[in-house]
Design an enzyme around this catalytic site. Structure first.
Site, mmCIF file in Angstrom:
data_model
loop_
_atom_site.group_PDB
_atom_site.id
_atom_site.type_symbol
_atom_site.label_atom_id
_atom_site.label_comp_id
_atom_site.label_asym_id
_atom_site.label_seq_id
_atom_site.Cartn_x
_atom_site.Cartn_y
_atom_site.Cartn_z
ATOM 1 N N ASP A 94 -0.430 3.203 -5.758
ATOM 2 C CA ASP A 94 -0.595 1.767 -5.969
ATOM 3 C C ASP A 94 -2.075 1.465 -6.247
ATOM 4 O O ASP A 94 -2.955 1.908 -5.494
ATOM 5 C CB ASP A 94 -0.137 1.066 -4.675
ATOM 6 C CG ASP A 94 0.009 -0.429 -4.821
ATOM 7 O OD1 ASP A 94 0.256 -0.896 -5.944
ATOM 8 O OD2 ASP A 94 -0.086 -1.123 -3.787
ATOM 9 N N GLU A 146 -2.000 -2.461 -15.754
ATOM 10 C CA GLU A 146 -2.049 -3.900 -15.411
ATOM 11 C C GLU A 146 -2.898 -4.660 -16.414
ATOM 12 O O GLU A 146 -3.988 -4.239 -16.784
ATOM 13 C CB GLU A 146 -2.592 -4.111 -13.983
ATOM 14 C CG GLU A 146 -2.601 -5.590 -13.581
ATOM 15 C CD GLU A 146 -2.827 -5.837 -12.082
ATOM 16 O OE1 GLU A 146 -2.489 -4.954 -11.265
ATOM 17 O OE2 GLU A 146 -3.347 -6.913 -11.750
ATOM 18 N N HIS A 190 -1.981 -11.109 -3.892
ATOM 19 C CA HIS A 190 -1.808 -10.216 -2.737
ATOM 20 C C HIS A 190 -2.064 -10.933 -1.413
ATOM 21 O O HIS A 190 -2.803 -11.901 -1.363
ATOM 22 C CB HIS A 190 -2.757 -9.017 -2.858
ATOM 23 C CG HIS A 190 -2.405 -8.114 -3.999
ATOM 24 N ND1 HIS A 190 -3.057 -8.149 -5.198
ATOM 25 C CD2 HIS A 190 -1.437 -7.171 -4.120
ATOM 26 C CE1 HIS A 190 -2.519 -7.249 -6.011
ATOM 27 N NE2 HIS A 190 -1.532 -6.645 -5.384
ATOM 28 N N SER A 236 5.299 -10.615 -1.834
ATOM 29 C CA SER A 236 5.827 -10.906 -0.500
ATOM 30 C C SER A 236 6.148 -12.392 -0.419
ATOM 31 O O SER A 236 5.454 -13.226 -1.017
ATOM 32 C CB SER A 236 4.797 -10.532 0.576
ATOM 33 O OG SER A 236 4.881 -9.147 0.856
ATOM 34 N N ASP A 278 4.353 -5.587 0.369
ATOM 35 C CA ASP A 278 3.597 -4.925 1.429
ATOM 36 C C ASP A 278 3.407 -5.879 2.604
ATOM 37 O O ASP A 278 3.766 -5.574 3.745
ATOM 38 C CB ASP A 278 2.227 -4.485 0.871
ATOM 39 C CG ASP A 278 1.446 -3.640 1.869
ATOM 40 O OD1 ASP A 278 1.952 -3.392 2.974
ATOM 41 O OD2 ASP A 278 0.313 -3.228 1.555
HETATM 42 P P1 13P Z 1 1.992 -8.412 -1.150
HETATM 43 O O1 13P Z 1 0.657 -8.561 -0.489
HETATM 44 O O2 13P Z 1 2.486 -9.725 -1.647
HETATM 45 O O3 13P Z 1 2.982 -7.747 -0.266
HETATM 46 O O4 13P Z 1 1.796 -7.498 -2.450
HETATM 47 C C1 13P Z 1 1.811 -6.104 -2.355
HETATM 48 C C2 13P Z 1 1.388 -5.444 -3.620
HETATM 49 O O5 13P Z 1 1.344 -6.007 -4.687
HETATM 50 C C3 13P Z 1 1.043 -4.011 -3.524
HETATM 51 O O6 13P Z 1 0.542 -3.530 -4.731
HETATM 52 O O1 G3H Z 2 -2.141 -4.300 -3.359
HETATM 53 C C1 G3H Z 2 -2.415 -4.249 -2.184
HETATM 54 C C2 G3H Z 2 -1.486 -3.562 -1.249
HETATM 55 O O2 G3H Z 2 -0.916 -4.502 -0.384
HETATM 56 C C3 G3H Z 2 -2.182 -2.467 -0.514
HETATM 57 O O3 G3H Z 2 -3.024 -2.982 0.446
HETATM 58 O O4 G3H Z 2 -5.136 -1.782 -0.008
HETATM 59 O O5 G3H Z 2 -4.741 -2.890 2.197
HETATM 60 O O6 G3H Z 2 -3.492 -0.813 1.590
HETATM 61 P P1 G3H Z 2 -4.179 -2.057 1.085
HETATM 62 ZN ZN ZN Z 3 -0.589 -4.896 -5.870
#
Ligand code: 13P
Ligand code: G3H
Ligand code: ZN
Length: 331
Positions: A94, A146, A190, A236, A278
């Protein structure tokens, strides 16, 4: 070099083609811990859903890249043990931020990577994405790119404002890079605070009602790239019952707000075939743990509070699969 094929993982190609045709989306759940991994696998097996397990740069730093890769391999074996003869599990990077990170994931068994050049100038995003695609495709690993900028924090990249994807750029971008799927910006972001209170209205209980996603932009992109797999990050929904539980048991998440599930359901019926979640997992885990500690102040064995946390995440994952994304019974 370890091929994901040896680990029983699959790439996203066939999965996305079926999802676009079938009008549903594949869940892409982030994981950092064993409990998240177990809950994701249990939910996917029980609902007979394909699933993308994704790992951010932060997750690799937290858990260790090797451990996460073995956890994904373990996820395939665990799914089989739970009765799923042919699990469809993708291990996805990711928000990969460099060619080197993507290469290291491909070399260690990931079946899909994202190269996120969205914060770079257009031509630089194209050059970097193309470099990753050329390497990944040699090993039949699929690549998400992206275009457009999401507001909020993407790992260490923070953007104050979102910039919607420009539909007039998507044909040029996808053709020149050869990417397999495209993450777009249509108003998601996010984290658990997706909109500022001043961007929202409030309902009778004082809860924030966010502005709608830019479905006009999504439809314009679909017209330019018919059938091309589109990805939504920042999806989310920030369930208010979890937020209320967290706040009731000592937490402080005022005005946390997400994307309404009806809008995600609508997006899943279109060319959106991967939806990233996430924060909802973090909220489900935290709500269950906070409640458990409040009700059992004498407990100190992690199994006592991680069991309800895992169960609550599993319930949330099943709900998303069945009631929002529609990927159940698609194995
Ligand atoms: P959320 O923070 O909305 O869960 O998004 C997660 C995400 O896009 C991870 O790449
Ligand atoms: O895009 C963001 C995801 O929620 C991952 O979050 O970088 O805190 O692991 P993180
Ligand atoms: Zn993301």
């Amino acid at each position: 070099m370890v091929s994901y094929k040896e680990l029983g993982l699959v790439n996203t190609r066939e999965m996305f083609a079926k999802a676009v045709k079938g009008g549903y989306a594949i869940p892409a759940f982030n994981f950092n811990t064993m409990e998240q991994m177990q809950a994701i696998v249990q939910a996917a097996v029980e609902t007979k859903s394909p699933v993308i397990m994704q790992v951010s740069k932060g997750a690799r730093k937290y858990a260790n890249p090797t451990i996460l890769r073995y956890m994904a391999q373990g996820a395939v074996e665990y799914a089989k043990e739970l009765g799923c003869a042919n699990p469809q599990i993708v291990l996805h990077l990711d928000h990969g931020d460099s060619f080197e990170t993507c290469k290291s994931c491909i070399d260690s068994g990931f079946s899909s990577v994202m190269i996120d050049g969205s914060s770079k100038p257009y031509e630089e995003n194209i050059a970097l994405t193309k470099q990753v695609v050329e390497y990944a495709h040699k090993y039949d690993v699929t690549v998400e790119a992206e275009l457009g900028v999401l507001a909020g924090v993407e790992d260490e990249v923070a953007a104050e404002e979102s910039h919607y994807t420009k539909p007039e750029e998507v044909i040029d971008f996808s053709t020149r890079t050869g990417c397999d799927s495209l993450a777009i910006s249509i108003g998601t972001s996010h984290g658990a605070y997706k909109f500022k209170p001043e961007q929202c209205t409030r309902n009778a209980e004082g809860k924030l009602i966010p502005p709608p996603l830019a479905f006009d932009v999504l439809h314009a992109i679909e017209e330019k790239l018919p059938g091309f797999p589109i990805v939504l990050h920042g999806s989310s929904s920030v369930p208010q019952d979890e937020v209320d539980t967290i706040n009731k048991f000592g937490g402080k998440l005022p005005d946390a707000v997400g994307i309404p599930e009806e809008q995600l359901r609508e997006a899943a019926k279109s060319a959106v075939c991967k939806i990233n979640i996430d924060s909802d997992s973090r909220l489900a885990m935290t709500a269950a743990i906070r409640q458990h500690f409040a009700e059992h102040p004498d407990h100190f064995d992690p199994r006592q509070y991680l069991t309800p946390a895992r169960d609550n995440m599993k319930k949330m994952y099943i709900h998303k699969i069945v009631n929002v994304l529609g990927s159940n019974d698609k194995l």
